[in-house]
Scaffold this motif. Sequence first.
Motif, PDB file in Angstrom:
ATOM      1  N   MET A 401     -97.406 109.535 -47.876  1.00  0.00           N
ATOM      2  CA  MET A 401     -97.194 107.885 -47.500  1.00  0.00           C
ATOM      3  C   MET A 401     -98.629 107.303 -47.257  1.00  0.00           C
ATOM      4  O   MET A 401     -99.378 108.295 -46.738  1.00  0.00           O
ATOM      5  CB  MET A 401     -96.197 107.617 -46.612  1.00  0.00           C
ATOM      6  N   GLN A 402     -98.615 106.083 -47.039  1.00  0.00           N
ATOM      7  CA  GLN A 402     -99.876 105.423 -46.969  1.00  0.00           C
ATOM      8  C   GLN A 402     -99.476 104.142 -45.947  1.00  0.00           C
ATOM      9  O   GLN A 402     -98.548 103.523 -46.365  1.00  0.00           O
ATOM     10  CB  GLN A 402    -100.511 105.092 -47.983  1.00  0.00           C
ATOM     11  N   ALA A 403    -100.118 103.938 -44.800  1.00  0.00           N
ATOM     12  CA  ALA A 403     -99.945 102.856 -44.174  1.00  0.00           C
ATOM     13  C   ALA A 403    -101.072 101.913 -44.104  1.00  0.00           C
ATOM     14  O   ALA A 403    -102.116 102.214 -43.877  1.00  0.00           O
ATOM     15  CB  ALA A 403     -99.259 103.072 -42.747  1.00  0.00           C
ATOM     16  N   VAL A 404    -100.735 100.627 -43.991  1.00  0.00           N
ATOM     17  CA  VAL A 404    -101.756  99.570 -43.923  1.00  0.00           C
ATOM     18  C   VAL A 404    -101.226  98.497 -42.756  1.00  0.00           C
ATOM     19  O   VAL A 404    -100.115  98.086 -42.943  1.00  0.00           O
ATOM     20  CB  VAL A 404    -101.934  98.693 -45.001  1.00  0.00           C
ATOM     21  N   LEU A 405    -102.000  98.181 -41.607  1.00  0.00           N
ATOM     22  CA  LEU A 405    -101.546  97.198 -40.652  1.00  0.00           C
ATOM     23  C   LEU A 405    -102.292  95.855 -41.249  1.00  0.00           C
ATOM     24  O   LEU A 405    -103.617  95.850 -41.359  1.00  0.00           O
ATOM     25  CB  LEU A 405    -102.074  97.450 -39.337  1.00  0.00           C
ATOM     26  N   SER A 406    -101.431  94.882 -41.521  1.00  0.00           N
ATOM     27  CA  SER A 406    -101.861  93.779 -42.118  1.00  0.00           C
ATOM     28  C   SER A 406    -101.515  92.226 -41.171  1.00  0.00           C
ATOM     29  O   SER A 406    -100.652  92.332 -40.444  1.00  0.00           O
ATOM     30  CB  SER A 406    -101.311  93.390 -43.588  1.00  0.00           C
ATOM     31  N   ARG A 407    -102.390  91.424 -41.208  1.00  0.00           N
ATOM     32  CA  ARG A 407    -102.037  90.278 -40.435  1.00  0.00           C
ATOM     33  C   ARG A 407    -101.452  89.354 -41.324  1.00  0.00           C
ATOM     34  O   ARG A 407    -101.800  89.074 -42.553  1.00  0.00           O
ATOM     35  CB  ARG A 407    -103.493  89.496 -39.984  1.00  0.00           C
ATOM     36  N   THR A 408    -100.425  88.516 -41.147  1.00  0.00           N
ATOM     37  CA  THR A 408     -99.761  87.528 -41.695  1.00  0.00           C
ATOM     38  C   THR A 408     -99.483  86.394 -40.945  1.00  0.00           C
ATOM     39  O   THR A 408     -99.934  86.273 -39.689  1.00  0.00           O
ATOM     40  CB  THR A 408     -98.245  88.129 -42.236  1.00  0.00           C
ATOM     41  N   ALA A 409     -99.118  85.255 -41.542  1.00  0.00           N
ATOM     42  CA  ALA A 409     -98.812  83.897 -40.654  1.00  0.00           C
ATOM     43  C   ALA A 409     -97.812  84.182 -39.666  1.00  0.00           C
ATOM     44  O   ALA A 409     -97.848  83.482 -38.576  1.00  0.00           O
ATOM     45  CB  ALA A 409     -98.423  82.774 -41.829  1.00  0.00           C
ATOM     46  N   SER A 410     -96.761  85.208 -39.846  1.00  0.00           N
ATOM     47  CA  SER A 410     -95.837  85.257 -38.838  1.00  0.00           C
ATOM     48  C   SER A 410     -96.176  86.633 -37.929  1.00  0.00           C
ATOM     49  O   SER A 410     -95.355  86.860 -37.154  1.00  0.00           O
ATOM     50  CB  SER A 410     -94.595  85.527 -39.530  1.00  0.00           C
ATOM     51  N   GLY A 411     -97.268  87.140 -38.120  1.00  0.00           N
ATOM     52  CA  GLY A 411     -97.477  88.078 -37.113  1.00  0.00           C
ATOM     53  C   GLY A 411     -98.250  89.333 -37.985  1.00  0.00           C
ATOM     54  O   GLY A 411     -98.076  89.444 -39.126  1.00  0.00           O
ATOM     55  N   ASP A 412     -98.477  90.454 -37.259  1.00  0.00           N
ATOM     56  CA  ASP A 412     -98.763  91.440 -37.842  1.00  0.00           C
ATOM     57  C   ASP A 412     -97.675  92.396 -38.437  1.00  0.00           C
ATOM     58  O   ASP A 412     -96.415  92.464 -37.942  1.00  0.00           O
ATOM     59  CB  ASP A 412     -99.557  92.604 -37.099  1.00  0.00           C
ATOM     60  N   VAL A 413     -97.744  93.232 -39.522  1.00  0.00           N
ATOM     61  CA  VAL A 413     -96.942  93.868 -40.348  1.00  0.00           C
ATOM     62  C   VAL A 413     -97.427  95.216 -40.675  1.00  0.00           C
ATOM     63  O   VAL A 413     -98.766  95.462 -41.065  1.00  0.00           O
ATOM     64  CB  VAL A 413     -96.243  93.329 -41.623  1.00  0.00           C
ATOM     65  N   LEU A 414     -96.718  96.288 -40.418  1.00  0.00           N
ATOM     66  CA  LEU A 414     -97.337  97.631 -40.991  1.00  0.00           C
ATOM     67  C   LEU A 414     -96.511  97.936 -42.285  1.00  0.00           C
ATOM     68  O   LEU A 414     -95.231  97.935 -42.239  1.00  0.00           O
ATOM     69  CB  LEU A 414     -97.084  98.950 -39.692  1.00  0.00           C
ATOM     70  N   ARG A 415     -97.311  98.102 -43.212  1.00  0.00           N
ATOM     71  CA  ARG A 415     -96.660  98.361 -44.570  1.00  0.00           C
ATOM     72  C   ARG A 415     -96.992  99.766 -44.970  1.00  0.00           C
ATOM     73  O   ARG A 415     -98.190 100.337 -44.951  1.00  0.00           O
ATOM     74  CB  ARG A 415     -97.370  97.473 -45.628  1.00  0.00           C
ATOM     75  N   VAL A 416     -95.583 100.340 -45.353  1.00  0.00           N
ATOM     76  CA  VAL A 416     -95.860 101.908 -45.456  1.00  0.00           C
ATOM     77  C   VAL A 416     -95.420 102.084 -46.858  1.00  0.00           C
ATOM     78  O   VAL A 416     -94.333 101.413 -47.428  1.00  0.00           O
ATOM     79  CB  VAL A 416     -94.734 102.704 -44.654  1.00  0.00           C
ATOM     80  N   ARG A 417     -96.210 102.780 -47.866  1.00  0.00           N
ATOM     81  CA  ARG A 417     -95.974 103.033 -49.128  1.00  0.00           C
ATOM     82  C   ARG A 417     -96.128 104.644 -49.444  1.00  0.00           C
ATOM     83  O   ARG A 417     -96.715 105.325 -49.078  1.00  0.00           O
ATOM     84  CB  ARG A 417     -96.888 102.198 -50.247  1.00  0.00           C
ATOM     85  N   GLY A 418     -94.860 105.095 -50.368  1.00  0.00           N
ATOM     86  CA  GLY A 418     -94.474 106.602 -50.535  1.00  0.00           C
ATOM     87  C   GLY A 418     -95.186 106.644 -51.939  1.00  0.00           C
ATOM     88  O   GLY A 418     -95.113 105.807 -52.880  1.00  0.00           O
TER      89      GLY A 418
END
Length: 524
Positions: A401-418
Amino acid sequence: MNYVVGSGPAGVSCARALLDQRLPVTMLDAGLTLEQERHQKLVQLAAAPHQDWTAENLEFLRKDMQSSASGIPLKLVYGSDYPYRTPRNATPVEFESADASASYALGGLSNVWGSAVMPYHQRDMEKWPVSSASLEDGYRAVLRFMPLSAAQDDLSAEFPLYSSHCHDMKLSRQAAQMMSRLQEHRHRLQQAGISFGKARIAVAPLGLEGPGCIYCGLCMYGCPHQLIYSSSRAVEEMKRNDLFVYRPGVIVRSVTEAGNGVRISAATSSGEELAFHASRVYLAGGLYSTTTILLRSMERYDEPVPFCDSQYFLLPLLRARGAGDVSQENLHTLAQLFLEIYDPSTSPHTIHCQLYTYNDLFRAPIEQTLGPLRPLFPMEPFLGRLLLIQGYLHSDHSASMQAVLSRTASGDVLRVRGAPSPETRATLKRLIAKMFGLSRATGSVPLPPLLKMGAPGRGFHSGGTFPMSAQPTSAQTDIYGRPAGFRRIHAVDSTVFPSIAATTITLTAMANAYRIGSLAPQYS
């Protein structure tokens, strides 16, 4: 003051290690708990003689639990999904081609785990900068406060119990038949690289108030007498220690070293901003929360970090000989037996198999598969012959899996992809072929068409976003769980695992967290 973030198994183990050295600890935790209405129903159920329980009494446990041929989509506890809820101001985690969850509950995911515990073997820790021997004191310390149902058997030769205070639980009739068959062919199985024994499960011999296991078969819904271990119990015990403070309702966002201390930035679910000042911080919020806190603290936005995962799979077995009336038997429905498979021609690592016998969640998937043929099918005899392996592979053979912490208009999101691994199916194909070859010894055959492989993360045996290393780079931690450049911030959960062995993750996560906490006086 030492601060521990999170009340899951790793958090309580690290806190215990610090308290054992008479060091003060404050635990910060979101601390979500079971709804009061459900808690009251649970108390009433546990107080009543189990002979008086009715379908109506039990409806709140069973109502929303579902099963399918792929397993249980979401394992609830006492009919509630509170262990998976994301409180306000917590960073959401989005999964793509993966299936997992963060937990903000008091006790974390130990509220819904299957309670299986097994240490790591040295052959499965080749990438680790510490040895299995360095975890032994941690294993022993953890098993002084976590109950263990287990037996001294063939498994102990390579996987020591690390406890002299085990108790024994009764096997189901199906499991007893299987055990008898395995023992009869023990030499053949040993030659094939298979050791077996009773499942090791973290179940207490007695309830806090009331009897021990009454074999009511409700384990998968949540034990009415709360015998299945949750680290929330350790928190309640530590509250009696004058050196321990528990602060629920706190969501840690980032940590910053300043001088000889650490500033912790946090918030409440209502939006109040909080700050704490610590001498040291131990991050044990669980893989996804700890990863998020570290990425935010290091300003590593939009920078992928890898996870490793232990592939989870379900494989039904059909016994040549069945047990009668299994649906009427008084039994527990946690894992009954363990099979540990080490055969270099199949895998250079241990393959861990947990054997389950009948529980009432077996019925729905079978009925769905049969469709209109259901009335013609001999359901009860079939259930008496059906067993289920819940298995795990080493991370070297598993999806990543791979994770990326991203800034969005509504706040941070951790996106995890398998991402799947071609090694997985190849390894499972070799395993199934091996089991067919041993069908006479086991008295059972696997049913390959019904094999189900979980999506990455589905088994909740994942870690390694900031793996430990003897010489850490900027993407790693040292043997104390400190990311490169930090002296007083330690990650102590599976975030720091360099690889994931097949043999259940929780006990080793606890032992490693205890190891890091116990080494506090040695930090440079």
